[in-house]
Write a protein that holds these residues in place. Structure first.
Motif, mmCIF file in Angstrom:
data_model
loop_
_atom_site.group_PDB
_atom_site.id
_atom_site.type_symbol
_atom_site.label_atom_id
_atom_site.label_comp_id
_atom_site.label_asym_id
_atom_site.label_seq_id
_atom_site.Cartn_x
_atom_site.Cartn_y
_atom_site.Cartn_z
ATOM 1 N N ALA A 148 0.828 -1.206 0.000
ATOM 2 C CA ALA A 148 0.000 0.000 0.000
ATOM 3 C C ALA A 148 0.865 1.260 0.000
ATOM 4 C CB ALA A 148 -0.924 -0.007 1.214
ATOM 5 N N SER A 149 1.978 1.223 0.731
ATOM 6 C CA SER A 149 2.889 2.367 0.766
ATOM 7 C C SER A 149 3.502 2.607 -0.608
ATOM 8 C CB SER A 149 4.001 2.131 1.799
ATOM 9 O OG SER A 149 3.480 1.978 3.097
ATOM 10 N N LEU A 150 3.937 1.529 -1.257
ATOM 11 C CA LEU A 150 4.545 1.663 -2.583
ATOM 12 C C LEU A 150 3.531 2.156 -3.611
ATOM 13 C CD1 LEU A 150 6.817 -1.523 -2.704
ATOM 14 C CD2 LEU A 150 7.437 0.823 -2.094
ATOM 15 N N PHE A 151 2.271 1.806 -3.392
ATOM 16 C CA PHE A 151 1.220 2.288 -4.289
ATOM 17 C C PHE A 151 1.201 3.818 -4.314
ATOM 18 C CE2 PHE A 151 -3.207 3.800 -4.656
ATOM 19 C CZ PHE A 151 -3.460 3.423 -5.961
ATOM 20 N N LEU A 152 1.402 4.441 -3.173
ATOM 21 C CA LEU A 152 1.392 5.903 -3.107
ATOM 22 C C LEU A 152 2.532 6.501 -3.920
ATOM 23 C CD1 LEU A 152 0.593 6.569 0.665
ATOM 24 C CD2 LEU A 152 -0.990 6.350 -1.259
ATOM 25 N N PHE A 153 3.695 5.827 -3.944
ATOM 26 C CA PHE A 153 4.844 6.345 -4.666
ATOM 27 C C PHE A 153 4.623 6.339 -6.177
ATOM 28 C CE2 PHE A 153 7.258 4.321 -0.983
ATOM 29 C CZ PHE A 153 7.184 5.479 -0.228
ATOM 30 N N CYS A 154 3.753 5.442 -6.643
ATOM 31 C CA CYS A 154 3.571 5.280 -8.089
ATOM 32 C C CYS A 154 2.637 6.326 -8.684
ATOM 33 C CB CYS A 154 3.038 3.884 -8.394
ATOM 34 S SG CYS A 154 4.228 2.581 -8.016
ATOM 35 N N GLY A 155 1.774 6.908 -7.876
ATOM 36 C CA GLY A 155 0.898 7.963 -8.355
ATOM 37 C C GLY A 155 -0.218 7.496 -9.272
ATOM 38 N N GLY A 156 -0.316 6.207 -9.525
ATOM 39 C CA GLY A 156 -1.362 5.677 -10.392
ATOM 40 C C GLY A 156 -1.308 4.164 -10.415
ATOM 41 N N SER A 196 -0.848 -7.278 -4.685
ATOM 42 C CA SER A 196 -0.591 -5.843 -4.732
ATOM 43 C C SER A 196 -1.771 -5.091 -5.330
ATOM 44 C CB SER A 196 0.681 -5.566 -5.553
ATOM 45 O OG SER A 196 1.803 -6.187 -4.968
ATOM 46 N N MET A 197 -2.434 -5.690 -6.328
ATOM 47 C CA MET A 197 -3.639 -5.075 -6.890
ATOM 48 C C MET A 197 -4.724 -4.937 -5.836
ATOM 49 S SD MET A 197 -3.880 -6.942 -10.634
ATOM 50 C CE MET A 197 -5.492 -6.235 -10.982
ATOM 51 N N VAL A 198 -4.897 -5.983 -5.033
ATOM 52 C CA VAL A 198 -5.897 -5.921 -3.968
ATOM 53 C C VAL A 198 -5.543 -4.822 -2.967
ATOM 54 C CG1 VAL A 198 -6.881 -7.172 -2.004
ATOM 55 C CG2 VAL A 198 -6.591 -8.328 -4.199
ATOM 56 N N ALA A 199 -4.259 -4.732 -2.632
ATOM 57 C CA ALA A 199 -3.821 -3.687 -1.701
ATOM 58 C C ALA A 199 -4.094 -2.301 -2.285
ATOM 59 C CB ALA A 199 -2.336 -3.852 -1.391
ATOM 60 N N GLY A 200 -3.840 -2.127 -3.589
ATOM 61 C CA GLY A 200 -4.091 -0.846 -4.231
ATOM 62 C C GLY A 200 -5.565 -0.490 -4.271
ATOM 63 N N VAL A 201 -6.414 -1.454 -4.671
ATOM 64 C CA VAL A 201 -7.860 -1.222 -4.725
ATOM 65 C C VAL A 201 -8.398 -0.883 -3.339
ATOM 66 C CG1 VAL A 201 -10.081 -2.356 -5.089
ATOM 67 C CG2 VAL A 201 -8.276 -2.615 -6.779
ATOM 68 N N LEU A 237 -5.254 5.131 4.543
ATOM 69 C CA LEU A 237 -5.031 4.119 5.582
ATOM 70 C C LEU A 237 -4.172 3.010 4.986
ATOM 71 C CD1 LEU A 237 -8.679 3.957 6.970
ATOM 72 C CD2 LEU A 237 -6.732 5.154 7.985
ATOM 73 N N LEU A 238 -2.952 2.878 5.466
ATOM 74 C CA LEU A 238 -2.012 1.915 4.898
ATOM 75 C C LEU A 238 -1.998 0.600 5.661
ATOM 76 C CD1 LEU A 238 0.982 4.314 4.164
ATOM 77 C CD2 LEU A 238 -0.837 3.577 2.622
#
Length: 485
Positions: free
Chosen positions: A46-54, A280-285, A298-299
């Motif tokens: 979830a944290s890495l998702f924020l770094f990607c911006g999309g 990771s997709m589930v974490a992002g969604v 909320l991470l």
């Protein structure tokens, strides 16, 4: 395989080559479901998702990293299948029969550290559930000792003790536990995602989290660039690879029980690139939906479950998160130090005793909670120390020995792997120089560029591997072809 002439200071039944090979593709797959589907694994994703911006950027970065993980795990896994020995015994081939204790203890220390971190995360999920009750909430607020609330301490000790029950019958119990624990966590993660998507009224792969919120949440992570930039995407892939750095070393602790390379390759395929990307997709969604529902990023999944209106869902989530932590701790943080400590004193320490030592160290660390802080920085600092050891072992096994090792000599004091009094100086020099550039200089000085630390593990692997290859090539009587001169 019977070892003739084995030294009692190098051999016991747990360190001997595996006799039973019943870990098929499903069990290897569940090594990864148990390892990845944890509170820390979700938090990192979830944290890495924020770094990607999309979302697309996130999947690309995670996908590339997952393919690298898959390739490296296969390399170490194949060595385990062929030799049948655990990590500290395999390390004797490159570091010497006594020198192998050094990389073994380094890996054990990392495991003990993570053991405490994962147990604390699981106990936190239980605490989040219990404080829904006013009586527990008051106890949580009013009673404190060891630097934590009394409720946190009690939950930590209970979760810590439950893990010891799993390993009473050795690796076979580990296999049976992980074969149902990993899939169970998958089900709960999907329920969490579906619940939030239904509550938000949408299912979105695109994030509407404002840039200023992303910048605020990621400012202390040490990742260069703004979210969504190329520098951030490369950093995400690197951090994802580094997260698994400890298990690259001791994956042979599990693959040694596989019947053949095909079982390892198939289990790794489904358990790593496929499973990692889907998880990771589930974490992002879930992160997107949680922001839409609660208006905040909320991470931690236990933070999300604490907001559930339903007591049943909150209870189900807390229990599942606890099971997830039991799974990863047994797989990643119990098995390795159990073998590592046994390798140091084979006469006195077997698999069980080694595991108990690891658990005790994690318990002693709890009052200090050294694992609290930025997930990305934590993973980078700890993981980078593992790179040089991996670099030496891979070069030794694949380039120097061409995958051919005299397994019986690994257990003899006067055999091929005695080197210089039981220590292989070339390996120690190479690993030491690699560690200088992978961990010491980037974390303890400002002599290197700020971005170096993100890729420190990779520098450690490459530098140590190249130096070791050069030193071995120059050694008299050694042919860099796998055959002894």
């Amino acid at each position: 395989m019977e070892i003739k002439g084995a030294s009692p200071d190098l051999y016991n039944e747990d360190l001997a080559p595996a006799k039973v090979r019943n870990w098929g593709p499903f069990s290897i797959f569940n090594v990864w479901t148990s390892d990845v589907h944890s509170l820390w694994g979700y938090y990192l994703a979830a944290s890495l998702f924020l770094f990607c911006g999309g979302f697309v950027n996130f999947i690309v970065a995670i996908g590339i990293g997952s393919l690298v993980i898959y390739a490296l795990m296969n390399l170490m896994g194949y060595a385990g299948v062929k030799t049948g020995v655990p990590y500290p015994v395999l390390a004797r081939a490159s570091f010497g029969i006594w020198g192998a204790n050094l990389p073994a203890l380094v890996r054990a220390i990392v495991a003990c550290f993570w053991y405490g971190a994962q147990t604390a995360a699981a106990s936190g999920a239980i605490v989040a559930l219990l404080i829904r009750s006013e009586s527990f909430a008051q106890f949580h607020r009013d009673v404190h000792f060891l630097g934590h609330s009394g409720l946190e301490v009690i939950c930590f000790v209970v979760i810590w003790a439950l893990q010891l029950l799993i390993i009473q019958k050795g690796m076979e119990t580990v296999r049976r536990f992980q074969d149902w624990a990993g899939p169970a966590v998958w089900v709960m993660m999907l329920i969490l995602a579906i619940y939030l998507c239904v509550k938000s009224g949408s299912f979105a792969f695109s994030s509407d989290i404002p840039l200023d919120v992303l910048l605020e949440k990621t400012k202390d992570a040490g990742v260069p660039g703004t979210p969504g930039s190329w520098t951030s995407l490369f950093a995400v892939a690197a951090i994802w690879v580094t997260y698994f750095s400890a298990l690259y070393l001791n994956f042979c602790d599990f693959s040694r029980y596989a019947p053949d390379k095909a079982a390892v390759r198939t289990g790794n395929l489904w358990g790593l690139p496929v499973n990692l990307v889907l998880f990771s997709m589930v974490a992002g969604v879930t992160t997107i939906a949680a922001y839409d529902v609660y208006g905040e990023v909320l991470l931690h999944p236990d933070q999300i479950s604490a907001k559930f209106d339903s007591w049943f869902l909150a209870l189900l989530a807390a229990l599942t998160f606890a099971v997830a932590t039991l799974g990863i701790n047994v797989v990643a943080n119990f098995v390795s130090p159990a073998f590592d400590f046994a390798n140091v004193f084979p006469r006195a320490i077997d698999f069980k005793k080694g595991g108990y030592i690891a658990a005790l160290i994690a318990l002693v660390l709890y009052p200090f909670a050294p694992w609290e802080g930025s997930a990305a920085s934590f993973v980078g600092v700890i993981g980078s120390t593992m790179g040089p050891i991996l670099g030496v072992m891979l070069v030794d096994y694949y380039l120097i020995r061409r995958g051919e090792i005299d397994v019986e000599a690994l257990y003899r004091e006067d055999g091929e792997f005695r080197f210089q009094g039981g220590w292989h100086v070339n390996a120690l020099i190479a690993a030491g120089i690699g560690a200088l550039f992978s961990s010491i200089l980037p974390n303890l000085t400002n002599w290197l560029p700020a971005w170096w630390g993100i890729y420190g593990w990779f520098f450690g692997v490459a530098i140590a591997g190249v130096i070791y290859y050069a030193l071995r090539s120059l050694a008299p009587g050694v042919k860099v072809s796998g055959a002894k001169a």
